[in-house]
Design an enzyme around this catalytic site. Sequence first.
Site, PDB file in Angstrom:
ATOM      1  N   ASP A  63       2.376 -23.374 -17.518  1.00  0.00           N
ATOM      2  CA  ASP A  63       1.034 -22.844 -17.663  1.00  0.00           C
ATOM      3  C   ASP A  63       0.558 -23.136 -19.074  1.00  0.00           C
ATOM      4  O   ASP A  63       1.367 -23.270 -20.002  1.00  0.00           O
ATOM      5  CB  ASP A  63       1.018 -21.331 -17.414  1.00  0.00           C
TER       6      ASP A  63
ATOM      7  N   GLU B 142      -2.476 -21.856 -22.017  1.00  0.00           N
ATOM      8  CA  GLU B 142      -3.615 -21.044 -22.431  1.00  0.00           C
ATOM      9  C   GLU B 142      -4.485 -21.945 -23.297  1.00  0.00           C
ATOM     10  O   GLU B 142      -3.967 -22.742 -24.087  1.00  0.00           O
ATOM     11  CB  GLU B 142      -3.171 -19.805 -23.205  1.00  0.00           C
TER      12      GLU B 142
ATOM     13  N   ASN C 114      -6.831 -13.370 -23.168  1.00  0.00           N
ATOM     14  CA  ASN C 114      -5.403 -13.689 -23.339  1.00  0.00           C
ATOM     15  C   ASN C 114      -4.774 -13.053 -24.575  1.00  0.00           C
ATOM     16  O   ASN C 114      -3.564 -13.149 -24.766  1.00  0.00           O
ATOM     17  CB  ASN C 114      -5.171 -15.203 -23.352  1.00  0.00           C
TER      18      ASN C 114
ATOM     19  N   HIS D 124      -1.797 -13.639 -18.438  1.00  0.00           N
ATOM     20  CA  HIS D 124      -2.626 -14.537 -19.236  1.00  0.00           C
ATOM     21  C   HIS D 124      -1.943 -14.989 -20.524  1.00  0.00           C
ATOM     22  O   HIS D 124      -2.627 -15.408 -21.467  1.00  0.00           O
ATOM     23  CB  HIS D 124      -4.004 -13.916 -19.524  1.00  0.00           C
TER      24      HIS D 124
ATOM     25  N   ASP E  44       2.924 -16.290 -17.168  1.00  0.00           N
ATOM     26  CA  ASP E  44       2.181 -16.860 -16.042  1.00  0.00           C
ATOM     27  C   ASP E  44       2.990 -17.949 -15.359  1.00  0.00           C
ATOM     28  O   ASP E  44       2.935 -18.097 -14.129  1.00  0.00           O
ATOM     29  CB  ASP E  44       0.832 -17.409 -16.512  1.00  0.00           C
TER      30      ASP E  44
END
Length: 230
Positions: free
Chosen positions: A20, A22, A68, A159, A164
Amino acid sequence: MSQFDWLVSAYQETVFTAFDTETSGLEPKLNRVVEAGAIRFDALGISARFNALINPKIPMPAEVTRINGITDAMLMHEPDAAAILPDFVEFLGNTVLVAHNAPFDVAFINEELARLGRPPLANRVVDTRILAKETFPGLPNYKLQDLASRFGITAVDAHRAEDDARVCMELFLVCLKKITAQNSPVGQTGDRIAAASTSENKPVVPQTNSAQDDLFGDDEESEDYSEDLE
């Protein structure tokens, strides 16, 4: 027949990496990756983890920080993409990638790689949003955290990239267990899949800061990426 039936036979012999990112926004060409997280796993369980904050060298929008929790202060002294991305790509290796709303994360990673003059990811990619939509049709929505709640997957740090990625891995295993049960009346493989999500049979190797053949499922690559920042 499911487009994901190949996973049933491949699972026991394949290494996967759930990952994942961000980001500072929704547009890969305008925004930057600020965190990358990944969990490598196979039929025996988790074998390694990767997590790194990345200094984007641009301010974090306040609306993104509210989602986040990543602030400019957290990123200020972190390495930039040139320092992190080569280690991240090495961590991914030639594993099958697993990501939720995968085109979003892949597009951001590939844009960061392009800025560094490096080739795009060439790994096969399983999009758990499409996988869940096909395996469990008719749900109200297919956002990662809502699916996690529905299937009893605990989000420890929603997040944030590594958690995640872990939730994405567990969702993948939930879907794979159902697909396996549909393809095998015996169900033994399904039991092994269920165990793999919590198995610690293999040691966790610390990994910190350290030509598209993608499978994005159906023709939904133009999905609204805004769910990635919700």
